[in-house]
Enzyme design. Structure first.
Site, PDB file in Angstrom:
ATOM      1  CE  LYS A   5      -0.027  -0.487   5.047  1.00  0.00           C
ATOM      2  NZ  LYS A   5       0.996  -1.522   4.766  1.00  0.00           N
TER       3      LYS A   5
ATOM      4  CE1 TYR B 163      -0.230   0.866   8.547  1.00  0.00           C
ATOM      5  CE2 TYR B 163       0.899   2.596   7.537  1.00  0.00           C
ATOM      6  CZ  TYR B 163       0.714   1.352   7.753  1.00  0.00           C
ATOM      7  OH  TYR B 163       1.578   0.471   7.257  1.00  0.00           O
TER       8      TYR B 163
END
Length: 365
Positions: free
Chosen positions: A132, A216
């Protein structure tokens, strides 16, 4: 300078959850010794985190390494039991199609290289795990999904926190209504970034803190509520006189509004240390600090006017669990918990956040 050349420069600098596991398939019960082979593409800092975890895997092993440094590839190969015929550089990568010991390619490269190597892995007939954020743009992410679908290969994004015990428990607490209906999520993630990292190069990183540590905060807001945002707003704060931030942003504060009326207030920054989230509901709250670290994440639960530590169940390490999850999906035909479409959703939201910060107004999704 091409991205491939940029990767060599990076190397020269030395930089760089479902709530339950998949059931064991009849196939793996018949052949319990079977482990699918991973090729690790990129031997930077994160590879040093991933590679030791194969020792804990039940269904996965490392069978190939791809690096711009032949010396490093040989050294890591000796350390992790990868034979010389499993060592590749970026020029010979496409010949990995001829290696039957490689089932899955794990792309651990700067963001701007994810698109290229996912497409090349799919063309080589390999399943793909991609770190990611999935790509530099939503358009690239769509292209990656299409390439893997056309090749009939699995594509999974490396959202390790979905396999971490503390995050899985926090999801369970929220989804089972233990804190009532979620109303407010706060999620802050950041660290003071050092100069001369590829993360400060827009071509390689795609952006600044939002494309890196900020994902996140975004992910936590989405998986804790179980909803998709319908509106975003954002404010950027970057000192452009700081030589670190000539190409990318430092801090973005962004807000997400969800269909239920819940709101997430999130921070992404390269200026200070943050690693926490809290979900406040109508009956209490649950928080994690740290919440998305590599280990030792802790939970606290507030209910009935009392705040106490909340136990995190034991389980497989998040890294080996993530690796085994994709292996099991390949073996059983199941869809990964975090497929390419999950990464695409993040990319579309990230682009909306950048737009909201740039235009100074909320953006509807």
């Amino acid at each position: 300078m091409t991205l491939r050349h940029s990767r060599r420069s990076v190397m020269a600098l030395g930089a760089a959850a479902g709530l339950a596991p998949l059931p064991t398939s009849a196939w793996s019960q018949e052949r319990p010794e079977r482990k699918l082979g991973y090729a690790i593409v990129g031997l930077g800092q994160y590879a040093d985190v991933i590679l030791p975890r194969f020792a804990e895997c039940r269904h996965s092993r490392v069978t190939a390494l791809v690096s711009g440094s032949p010396e490093k590839a040989r050294r890591y190969g000796a350390q992790y039991g990868v034979p010389d015929h499993g060592l590749y550089d970026y020029g010979t990568f496409d010949t990995i199609r001829d290696n039957p010991d490689v089932d899955i390619v794990y792309v651990i490269l700067p963001n701007g290289m994810h698109h290229e190597y996912t497409l090349r892995a799919a063309a080589a007939g390999k399943h793909v795990m991609c770190e990611k954020p999935m790509a530099n743009t939503a358009a690239e992410a769509e292209d990656m999904i299409r390439a893997c679908r056309d090749a009939d290969r699995k594509l999974m994004i490396g959202y390790r926190c979905r396999f971490e015990a503390g995050n899985k428990e926090a999801i369970r607490v929220v989804r089972e209504g233990e804190i009532g209906q979620p109303r407010i999520v706060t999620a802050d993630h950041g660290f003071p970034i050092s100069p001369n990292q590829w993360r400060l190069n827009r071509a390689l990183a795609g952006g600044g803190s939002l494309m890196d540590i900020g994902i996140y905060s975004l992910q936590a807001a989405r998986y804790l509520t179980g909803e998709e945002p319908v509106e975003v707003s954002a404010i950027e704060s970057t000192d452009r006189s700081d030589p670190r931030f000539t190409e990318v942003e430092d801090t973005i504060n962004f807000q997400l509004r969800f269909p239920s009326g819940a709101v997430a207030n999130c921070v992404s920054t390269y200026g200070s240390h943050h690693n926490r989230y809290r979900v406040t509901g109508t009956k209490g709250w649950i928080e994690a600090e740290p919440g998305t670290a590599y280990g030792d994440n802790t939970l606290r639960l507030h209910r009935d006017w009392q705040t106490r530590p909340h136990a995190v169940p034991t389980g497989q390490n998040q890294f080996s669990a993530q690796l085994d999850h994709l292996s099991m999906c390949v073996m059983t035909g199941a869809e990964p918990l975090v497929p390419g479409e999950e990464g695409l959703r993040d990319m579309r939201i990230i682009e909306a956040i950048y737009r909201a910060a740039r235009e100074g107004r909320s953006v509807t999704l």
